[in-house]
Design a protein around this motif. Structure first.
Motif, PDB file in Angstrom:
ATOM      1  N   PRO A 132       5.383  -1.665  -7.756  1.00 55.58           N
ATOM      2  CA  PRO A 132       5.201  -2.508  -6.563  1.00 55.58           C
ATOM      3  C   PRO A 132       3.747  -2.657  -6.116  1.00 55.58           C
ATOM      4  N   VAL A 133       2.993  -1.545  -6.101  1.00 56.34           N
ATOM      5  CA  VAL A 133       1.600  -1.632  -5.665  1.00 56.34           C
ATOM      6  C   VAL A 133       0.782  -2.475  -6.641  1.00 56.34           C
ATOM      7  N   ALA A 134       0.987  -2.244  -7.936  1.00 57.82           N
ATOM      8  CA  ALA A 134       0.255  -3.006  -8.942  1.00 57.82           C
ATOM      9  C   ALA A 134       0.619  -4.485  -8.876  1.00 57.82           C
ATOM     10  N   LYS A 135       1.906  -4.776  -8.660  1.00 59.53           N
ATOM     11  CA  LYS A 135       2.328  -6.173  -8.555  1.00 59.53           C
ATOM     12  C   LYS A 135       1.721  -6.832  -7.321  1.00 59.53           C
ATOM     13  N   GLY A 136       1.714  -6.112  -6.204  1.00 58.80           N
ATOM     14  CA  GLY A 136       1.124  -6.669  -5.000  1.00 58.80           C
ATOM     15  C   GLY A 136      -0.340  -7.010  -5.184  1.00 58.80           C
ATOM     16  N   PHE A 137      -1.079  -6.116  -5.833  1.00 62.09           N
ATOM     17  CA  PHE A 137      -2.496  -6.371  -6.100  1.00 62.09           C
ATOM     18  C   PHE A 137      -2.650  -7.546  -7.055  1.00 62.09           C
ATOM     19  N   SER A 138      -1.825  -7.597  -8.097  1.00 58.96           N
ATOM     20  CA  SER A 138      -1.907  -8.675  -9.080  1.00 58.96           C
ATOM     21  C   SER A 138      -1.601 -10.021  -8.437  1.00 58.96           C
ATOM     22  N   ASP A 139      -0.570 -10.059  -7.591  1.00 55.31           N
ATOM     23  CA  ASP A 139      -0.212 -11.315  -6.929  1.00 55.31           C
ATOM     24  C   ASP A 139      -1.314 -11.773  -5.974  1.00 55.31           C
ATOM     25  N   PHE A 140      -1.922 -10.829  -5.264  1.00 57.02           N
ATOM     26  CA  PHE A 140      -3.015 -11.162  -4.353  1.00 57.02           C
ATOM     27  C   PHE A 140      -4.200 -11.738  -5.135  1.00 57.02           C
TER      28      PHE A 140
END
Length: 362
Positions: A38-46
């Motif tokens: 989740p954290v990695a996805k959030g950063f990637s999406d941002f």
């Protein structure tokens, strides 16, 4: 309510989510869960949304002079020449994701050269070669050549799937507008068949406008009564050059797409010339897909072309063409360009699709 174009199938104006639910119920559409934490996805999406806004603003700023002046030929040609040179050299950031380049021996083609001689003299994979061929058409809005790293993506995908890569070559608009690019690709496909390859050994693939040309190419093959390939994979397909889907408006106004409607319309106009954007040979969402091979469609839920992907899946279903639409909750356009876990998952799904087609037809 339905909006229709005279002579073409009506397009449902109902909520896209309801149509998506129907495709999921029929086991055609499949939501693919992100492979990232989740954290990695959030950063990637941002990061993706920031990149999308940067690309969007740069494209608008760069193309605005030509758009405002009514596609002034001098300004247009100056812009295209600069963009094509930079893209072919791999210095155009939009089409230069962080991905390895192809082998040095794989030279990019001259997009303005006659292609018939190139096909005849091409060094096709040996006819005794057992691996299937991945015939890949890179996107470029119909007007730009592929960058080295776009070609590198095709080679990486082919290697992952146990295929031999062949890059689909076509001349570029506006010098060579619709329908010439699709005819070029059909000629290249026929040249591969004449070299001794079975149609079942060839899998077509393309992204964005390249996916549009893959579908247009198959319409051309059907008209010529040439045997169809073993299957086709479409990444973020641009299916409707009239851009009637709601995702064109909603994503154009958000940070979920690197493109805006005006820049897409600019490319479409240069490709179409005086052809209507609802011509089914140009916009495959208006085409009858009967006799097409099995299709795999990969797209992001937040992509500007998402409504096109849904409609193409519906068109394939109506034509009794086997189809699977895999979609991600991601703001990435053609997410396979980036070396993420989600991109590798997409590669794995493509490998499964090709393996199923090749084993069945070998």
């Amino acid at each position: 309510m339905e909006a229709s174009v005279p002579g073409y199938p009506a397009i449902a104006d109902s909520d896209i989510d309801l149509r998506l639910i129907q495709l999921e119920a029929n086991k055609i559409a499949h939501a693919i869960q992100s492979q990232m934490a989740p954290v990695a996805k959030g950063f990637s999406d941002f990061a993706a949304r920031l990149e999308n806004r940067f690309i969007k603003n740069m494209l608008v700023r760069s193309l605005k002079p030509a758009i405002v002046k009514g596609v002034d030929p001098v300004e247009r040609d100056r812009l295209l020449s600069a963009y094509r040179t930079a893209t072919a050299r791999g210095t155009y950031a939009i089409f230069n994701p962080a991905m390895q380049s192809p082998p040095d021996t794989q030279l990019l083609f001259d997009p303005a050269s006659p292609l018939a001689a190139d096909y005849a003299d091409a060094d096709w994979p040996d006819e005794e070669f057992e691996e299937p061929i991945l015939f890949y058409v890179p996107g470029g809005g119909f007007i730009l050549p592929p960058s080295p790293k776009q070609v590198g993506l095709a080679f990486r995908l082919a290697e992952h799937c146990g295929c031999e890569a062949v890059i689909g070559k076509h001349r570029l608009a506006p010098e060579y507008p619709f329908p010439l690019p699709a005819k070029d690709l059909a000629d290249q496909y026929e040249a591969i068949l004449k070299a001794g390859k079975a149609p079942s050994q060839i899998i077509l693939s393309g992204d964005s406008a390249g996916a549009t040309l893959v579908l247009a190419m198959m319409l051309e093959l059907r008209e010529r009564r040439v045997p169809m390939p073993g299957g086709a994979i479409l990444f973020s397909p641009w299916g409707d050059l009239a851009m009637r889907g709601w995702s064109y408006i909603s994503r154009s106004l958000s940070g979920s797409s690197p493109f805006r409607m005006e820049t897409a319309a600019f490319s479409a106009k240069l490709y179409l010339g005086n052809t209507l954007p609802t011509d089914p040979r140009a916009s495959p969402v208006y085409a009858d897909l009967r006799e097409f091979p099995p299709l795999a469609i990969h797209c992001s839920r937040h992509d500007m072309h998402f409504d096109d992907a849904v409609q193409l899946a519906e068109k394939a279903q109506a034509a009794h063409v086997p189809v699977r639409m895999n979609y991600w909750d991601s703001p990435r356009h053609h997410l396979e360009r980036f070396g993420s876990k989600d991109a590798r998952k997409s590669f794995d799904l493509v490998a499964e699709f090709i393996d199923a087609r090749y084993r069945r037809t070998s």
